[in-house]
Design a protein around this motif. Structure first.
Motif, mmCIF file in Angstrom:
data_model
loop_
_atom_site.group_PDB
_atom_site.id
_atom_site.type_symbol
_atom_site.label_atom_id
_atom_site.label_comp_id
_atom_site.label_asym_id
_atom_site.label_seq_id
_atom_site.Cartn_x
_atom_site.Cartn_y
_atom_site.Cartn_z
ATOM 1 N N PRO A 58 0.822 -1.212 0.000
ATOM 2 C CA PRO A 58 0.000 0.000 0.000
ATOM 3 C C PRO A 58 0.858 1.266 0.000
ATOM 4 O O PRO A 58 1.969 1.275 0.523
ATOM 5 C CB PRO A 58 -0.809 -0.116 1.292
ATOM 6 C CG PRO A 58 -0.017 -1.017 2.166
ATOM 7 C CD PRO A 58 0.728 -1.950 1.258
ATOM 8 N N ILE A 59 0.315 2.306 -0.581
ATOM 9 C CA ILE A 59 0.976 3.609 -0.598
ATOM 10 C C ILE A 59 0.493 4.374 0.631
ATOM 11 O O ILE A 59 -0.695 4.676 0.749
ATOM 12 C CB ILE A 59 0.643 4.392 -1.885
ATOM 13 C CG1 ILE A 59 0.994 3.576 -3.132
ATOM 14 C CG2 ILE A 59 1.334 5.751 -1.890
ATOM 15 C CD1 ILE A 59 2.446 3.166 -3.238
ATOM 16 N N ALA A 60 1.403 4.672 1.548
ATOM 17 C CA ALA A 60 1.035 5.367 2.789
ATOM 18 C C ALA A 60 0.723 6.833 2.530
ATOM 19 O O ALA A 60 -0.221 7.382 3.090
ATOM 20 C CB ALA A 60 2.159 5.236 3.814
ATOM 21 N N VAL A 61 1.538 7.470 1.685
ATOM 22 C CA VAL A 61 1.340 8.885 1.346
ATOM 23 C C VAL A 61 1.293 8.981 -0.175
ATOM 24 O O VAL A 61 2.293 8.738 -0.846
ATOM 25 C CB VAL A 61 2.477 9.769 1.906
ATOM 26 C CG1 VAL A 61 2.258 11.220 1.523
ATOM 27 C CG2 VAL A 61 2.608 9.598 3.405
ATOM 28 N N PRO A 62 0.122 9.310 -0.740
ATOM 29 C CA PRO A 62 0.013 9.398 -2.194
ATOM 30 C C PRO A 62 0.743 10.626 -2.739
ATOM 31 O O PRO A 62 0.967 11.594 -2.009
ATOM 32 C CB PRO A 62 -1.494 9.508 -2.433
ATOM 33 C CG PRO A 62 -2.046 10.044 -1.171
ATOM 34 C CD PRO A 62 -1.133 9.586 -0.070
ATOM 35 N N PRO A 63 1.092 10.592 -4.020
ATOM 36 C CA PRO A 63 1.779 11.742 -4.612
ATOM 37 C C PRO A 63 0.867 12.956 -4.691
ATOM 38 O O PRO A 63 -0.338 12.823 -4.881
ATOM 39 C CB PRO A 63 2.164 11.251 -6.008
ATOM 40 C CG PRO A 63 1.274 10.101 -6.283
ATOM 41 C CD PRO A 63 0.893 9.506 -4.980
#
Length: 82
Positions: A58-63
């Motif tokens: 999973p991406i914890a902080v999206p771009p």
């Protein structure tokens, strides 16, 4: 370095290039429960996208970048459900 590896977090910053693909893959294999912070990423090379897709983490902080947020983040989220 466009990707900083800090304990369990990989922070993507600026233009992340193909040169980061192997270090990222090795780090993902070595770290238990890695955290991915793409918040500062402005360019993501397709080799890095492939590594992230294969890892299925999973991406914890999206771009924050509009293109990455609109096109790449949904693809990465879909990879986890497949």
């Amino acid at each position: 370095m466009p990707i900083r590896f800090e304990d369990r977090t990989a922070r993507f910053e600026g233009a992340c290039t193909v040169e980061e693909a192997i270090p990222l893959a090795e780090w993902l294999c070595a770290v238990e429960e890695p955290r991915l912070d793409l918040g500062g990423c402005t360019v993501l090379h397709t080799a890095l996208l492939q590594v992230l897709l294969a890892a299925g983490r999973p991406i914890a902080v999206p771009p924050e970048d509009a293109f990455l947020k609109g096109w790449v983040t949904p693809v990465l989220r879909g990879a986890r459900t497949a």
